[in-house]
Design a protein around this motif. Structure first.
Motif, PDB file in Angstrom:
ATOM      1  N   THR A   1      83.928  28.246 -10.321  1.00 22.75           N
ATOM      2  CA  THR A   1      83.407  27.722 -11.583  1.00 22.75           C
ATOM      3  C   THR A   1      81.990  28.232 -11.835  1.00 22.75           C
ATOM      4  O   THR A   1      81.656  28.658 -12.953  1.00 22.75           O
ATOM      5  CB  THR A   1      83.421  26.181 -11.559  1.00 22.75           C
ATOM      6  OG1 THR A   1      84.745  25.725 -11.245  1.00 22.75           O
ATOM      7  CG2 THR A   1      83.010  25.607 -12.908  1.00 22.75           C
ATOM      8  N   ARG A   2      81.167  28.214 -10.792  1.00 24.07           N
ATOM      9  CA  ARG A   2      79.792  28.717 -10.914  1.00 24.07           C
ATOM     10  C   ARG A   2      79.766  30.188 -11.332  1.00 24.07           C
ATOM     11  O   ARG A   2      78.971  30.595 -12.187  1.00 24.07           O
ATOM     12  CB  ARG A   2      79.080  28.550  -9.565  1.00 24.07           C
ATOM     13  CG  ARG A   2      77.660  29.112  -9.510  1.00 24.07           C
ATOM     14  CD  ARG A   2      77.229  29.322  -8.058  1.00 24.07           C
ATOM     15  NE  ARG A   2      78.036  30.336  -7.389  1.00 24.07           N
ATOM     16  CZ  ARG A   2      78.136  30.468  -6.066  1.00 24.07           C
ATOM     17  NH1 ARG A   2      77.476  29.649  -5.268  1.00 24.07           N
ATOM     18  NH2 ARG A   2      78.885  31.428  -5.535  1.00 24.07           N
ATOM     19  N   ASP A   3      80.651  30.987 -10.745  1.00 31.09           N
ATOM     20  CA  ASP A   3      80.623  32.426 -10.977  1.00 31.09           C
ATOM     21  C   ASP A   3      81.234  32.834 -12.316  1.00 31.09           C
ATOM     22  O   ASP A   3      80.877  33.863 -12.882  1.00 31.09           O
ATOM     23  CB  ASP A   3      81.361  33.163  -9.848  1.00 31.09           C
ATOM     24  CG  ASP A   3      80.672  33.006  -8.495  1.00 31.09           C
ATOM     25  OD1 ASP A   3      79.441  32.788  -8.482  1.00 31.09           O
ATOM     26  OD2 ASP A   3      81.367  33.094  -7.463  1.00 31.09           O
TER      27      ASP A   3
ATOM     28  N   TYR B   1      84.184  25.013  -6.654  1.00 27.93           N
ATOM     29  CA  TYR B   1      82.841  25.004  -7.250  1.00 27.93           C
ATOM     30  C   TYR B   1      82.303  26.428  -7.396  1.00 27.93           C
ATOM     31  O   TYR B   1      81.698  26.779  -8.409  1.00 27.93           O
ATOM     32  CB  TYR B   1      81.882  24.179  -6.378  1.00 27.93           C
ATOM     33  CG  TYR B   1      82.217  22.710  -6.355  1.00 27.93           C
ATOM     34  CD1 TYR B   1      81.886  21.892  -7.437  1.00 27.93           C
ATOM     35  CD2 TYR B   1      82.873  22.139  -5.268  1.00 27.93           C
ATOM     36  CE1 TYR B   1      82.199  20.532  -7.424  1.00 27.93           C
ATOM     37  CE2 TYR B   1      83.187  20.790  -5.249  1.00 27.93           C
ATOM     38  CZ  TYR B   1      82.848  19.991  -6.326  1.00 27.93           C
ATOM     39  OH  TYR B   1      83.177  18.654  -6.317  1.00 27.93           O
ATOM     40  N   THR B   2      82.539  27.267  -6.370  1.00 25.94           N
ATOM     41  CA  THR B   2      81.998  28.626  -6.434  1.00 25.94           C
ATOM     42  C   THR B   2      82.640  29.419  -7.563  1.00 25.94           C
ATOM     43  O   THR B   2      81.953  30.162  -8.280  1.00 25.94           O
ATOM     44  CB  THR B   2      82.219  29.365  -5.103  1.00 25.94           C
ATOM     45  OG1 THR B   2      83.599  29.270  -4.720  1.00 25.94           O
ATOM     46  CG2 THR B   2      81.342  28.790  -4.007  1.00 25.94           C
TER      47      THR B   2
ATOM     48  N   VAL C   1      76.891  22.214 -10.699  1.00 27.93           N
ATOM     49  CA  VAL C   1      78.149  22.898 -11.017  1.00 27.93           C
ATOM     50  C   VAL C   1      79.238  21.860 -11.258  1.00 27.93           C
ATOM     51  O   VAL C   1      79.727  21.225 -10.316  1.00 27.93           O
ATOM     52  CB  VAL C   1      78.571  23.869  -9.892  1.00 27.93           C
ATOM     53  CG1 VAL C   1      79.910  24.521 -10.224  1.00 27.93           C
ATOM     54  CG2 VAL C   1      77.505  24.926  -9.685  1.00 27.93           C
ATOM     55  N   THR C   2      79.585  21.658 -12.504  1.00 26.85           N
ATOM     56  CA  THR C   2      80.646  20.731 -12.901  1.00 26.85           C
ATOM     57  C   THR C   2      81.443  21.369 -14.035  1.00 26.85           C
ATOM     58  O   THR C   2      81.088  22.439 -14.550  1.00 26.85           O
ATOM     59  CB  THR C   2      80.068  19.386 -13.399  1.00 26.85           C
ATOM     60  OG1 THR C   2      79.446  19.601 -14.680  1.00 26.85           O
ATOM     61  CG2 THR C   2      79.058  18.804 -12.416  1.00 26.85           C
ATOM     62  N   SER C   3      82.480  20.687 -14.470  1.00 26.56           N
ATOM     63  CA  SER C   3      83.282  21.173 -15.594  1.00 26.56           C
ATOM     64  C   SER C   3      82.476  21.245 -16.884  1.00 26.56           C
ATOM     65  O   SER C   3      82.873  21.929 -17.834  1.00 26.56           O
ATOM     66  CB  SER C   3      84.495  20.257 -15.798  1.00 26.56           C
ATOM     67  OG  SER C   3      85.324  20.274 -14.663  1.00 26.56           O
TER      68      SER C   3
ATOM     69  N   TYR D   1      82.155  30.509 -15.193  1.00 27.31           N
ATOM     70  CA  TYR D   1      82.325  29.463 -16.201  1.00 27.31           C
ATOM     71  C   TYR D   1      82.331  30.019 -17.626  1.00 27.31           C
ATOM     72  O   TYR D   1      83.064  29.531 -18.500  1.00 27.31           O
ATOM     73  CB  TYR D   1      81.275  28.355 -16.041  1.00 27.31           C
ATOM     74  CG  TYR D   1      79.834  28.751 -16.308  1.00 27.31           C
ATOM     75  CD1 TYR D   1      79.292  28.676 -17.586  1.00 27.31           C
ATOM     76  CD2 TYR D   1      79.015  29.190 -15.267  1.00 27.31           C
ATOM     77  CE1 TYR D   1      77.972  29.045 -17.824  1.00 27.31           C
ATOM     78  CE2 TYR D   1      77.696  29.559 -15.492  1.00 27.31           C
ATOM     79  CZ  TYR D   1      77.175  29.485 -16.768  1.00 27.31           C
ATOM     80  OH  TYR D   1      75.879  29.850 -17.004  1.00 27.31           O
TER      81      TYR D   1
ATOM     82  N   ILE E   1      78.411  21.728  -5.329  1.00 24.08           N
ATOM     83  CA  ILE E   1      77.205  22.526  -5.560  1.00 24.08           C
ATOM     84  C   ILE E   1      76.420  21.845  -6.675  1.00 24.08           C
ATOM     85  O   ILE E   1      76.968  21.612  -7.762  1.00 24.08           O
ATOM     86  CB  ILE E   1      77.557  23.971  -5.970  1.00 24.08           C
ATOM     87  CG1 ILE E   1      78.344  24.673  -4.849  1.00 24.08           C
ATOM     88  CG2 ILE E   1      76.298  24.764  -6.308  1.00 24.08           C
ATOM     89  CD1 ILE E   1      78.864  26.049  -5.232  1.00 24.08           C
TER      90      ILE E   1
ATOM     91  N   LEU F   1      79.882  22.859 -17.422  1.00 21.84           N
ATOM     92  CA  LEU F   1      79.479  24.249 -17.674  1.00 21.84           C
ATOM     93  C   LEU F   1      80.490  24.948 -18.582  1.00 21.84           C
ATOM     94  O   LEU F   1      80.109  25.703 -19.490  1.00 21.84           O
ATOM     95  CB  LEU F   1      79.351  25.009 -16.350  1.00 21.84           C
ATOM     96  CG  LEU F   1      78.176  24.643 -15.444  1.00 21.84           C
ATOM     97  CD1 LEU F   1      78.319  25.358 -14.098  1.00 21.84           C
ATOM     98  CD2 LEU F   1      76.847  24.994 -16.094  1.00 21.84           C
TER      99      LEU F   1
END
Length: 452
Positions: A364-366, A361-362, A397-399, A368, A394, A401
């Motif tokens: 992806t968040r950072d 998740y982190t 925060v998913t795909s 995307y 989180i 994004l």
């Protein structure tokens, strides 16, 4: 003196290599892992005693002797794991995998490969070149070498050990390399480091650990600044510039050849056994380290020509007149960008579809937006849910994004991984690549069977 070694998280790619090392030395090897896998099943065949439940009663009896048992654990294991807690509270010698590898770099000449991406292919390539040369080597790799069917090479005569130096959790700070390649320092693992500056500082500190008389082989253009001790030689490399680089690159008829330009000795007419464009640069780094330690031009040529690749690193599973299907561990935006560019070079006139499972998740968040930009080089992107690994979800925060930021014109869809096989059965893919470091790879054999 240890008679037994117990691994908590024995099924990890790096942990299993160490387990094999101690099995070869005749020690009792036991271990816990969350789920069975091909690696754990193979280790059991080789003599390891493994169980899959956090239960002290299942630990092999010899591994409960605190005076003669080394306990090796992975940072991914939760702090409240009951077996880990028991060993910690009862006087056992507990070491991270990286600490054990660090000890080996003090008793052997450690040839280490660090970097955000490219380190598995480069270290495996270097290990193969060294192993088939007059120098030979031991090796602890982050992937399964297709030449040897394992992530571990044992030599009873060589003083060299090739190690993939992992920056996660600052593990590579335990090492004392004789020589090291640094392939890239694009920020990653920001859940550990917090900031890009802290990540780059970690690599700077790593360069201070190189032994005097050794060498640093640094990719050109990196943001980090090395800080080597007196007596450490520093070289640069890249695809087309630096002390070590490639010239006269020819990509035709499914083959790649090039010349190595080197301050030691130029080597002409090198053929890639795994003809993928990104492996030109990886090969330059691997040959640089091998050549600096005495590999001859003929040994470099033979090693590169016979290198068969790494499982899940641009790994072709199907190549016929109807379909091309491959699996790639790429899970950082820069890795995916390199993979996408290589795919475009190889299949410029065909429709390329990526099936991507984001990892963490982190991350992806950072990143995307960077993921979306890299994936947009391809014709179609099918996104699966994020693989959480060690993390909790989180919010927000998913795909989706990544999906929402793909370039206009890219075909796109989102599915659950359980739907993948039905999708493959229902579609006639031209070129399909599975990307990511999660568990989507479990479906790869079935996808290959369907497409075949």
């Amino acid at each position: 003196m240890f008679n037994s070694v117990y691994f908590i998280g024995i099924g990890g790619i790096g942990m299993s290599a160490l387990a094999r090392y101690f099995l070869h030395r005749g020690l009792v090897v036991g271990g816990y892992d969350k789920t069975p896998s091909d690696l754990t099943r193979q280790l059991e065949k080789e003599g390891a005693q493994i169980h899959y439940e956090d239960n002290l009663q299942l630990v092999p009896e010899p591994c409960l002797d605190s005076q003669h048992t080394l306990v090796v654990y992975t940072p991914a294991i939760p702090a409240d794991h009951s077996e880990l807690t028991y060993f910690r509270n009862h006087g056992f010698d507990l070491q991270k995998r990286a600490q054990v590898l660090g000890t080996l770099t003090r008793t052997h000449k450690g040839l280490c490969v660090a970097g955000t991406h490219g380190k598995t292919s480069t270290s495996t390539m270097c290990a193969h070149i060294m192993h088939q040369s007059h120098l030979d080597c031991n090796a602890f790799l982050g992937g399964i070498s297709k030449n040897y069917g394992t992530n571990y090479i044992l030599s009873s005569k060589s003083d060299y050990v090739v190690i993939e130096a992992d920056e996660f959790d600052r593990s590579f700070h335990w090492l004392r390399p004789w020589m090291t390649v640094i392939t890239a320092t694009d920020p990653d693992h920001l859940d550990i480091y917090g900031t890009k500056e802290a990540y780059l500082e970690s690599f700077r500190h790593y360069t201070t650990l190189i032994q005097p008389g050794g060498a640093l082989i640094l990719h050109t253009g990196l943001e980090m600044r090395p800080d080597v001790q007196p007596g450490v030689r520093t070289y640069s490399y890249s695809l087309d510039s630096g002390d070590f680089h490639a010239e006269n690159v020819k990509i035709e008829n499914g083959e790649i050849t090039f010349d190595l330009i080197s301050p030691i000795e130029n080597v002409a007419n090198i053929q890639l056994g795994q003809p993928i464009p990104i492996n030109i640069e990886n090969g330059v780094a691997a040959m640089a380290m091998a050549q600096l330690n005495g590999c001859t031009p003929d040994e470099l040529r033979e090693g590169m020509k016979t290198f068969a690749g790494v499982d899940r690193r641009f790994d072709f599973k199907v190549r016929n007149s109807r379909h091309v299907f491959l699996s790639d561990y790429a899970h950082h935006p820069k890795e995916i960008l390199q993979s996408a560019r290589s795919m475009r070079q190889l299949y410029s006139d065909r429709k390329i579809t990526a099936l991507f499972q984001p990892h963490l998740y982190t991350r992806t968040r950072d990143f995307y937006k960077e993921f979306a930009e890299a994936l947009s080089l391809l014709d179609e992107v099918i996104l699966c849910d994020i693989y959480p690994a060690r993390e909790k979800p989180i919010p927000g925060v998913t795909s989706r994004l990544i999906y929402d930021n793909l370039a206009p014109g890219v075909e796109k869809s989102m599915i659950h991984k359980e739907e993948v096989l039905d999708l493959v059965r229902s579609r006639d893919f031209d070129v399909l690549i599975v990307l990511g470091a999660g568990d989507l790879d479990n479906y790869v054999p079935q996808i290959a069977q369907i497409l075949s």
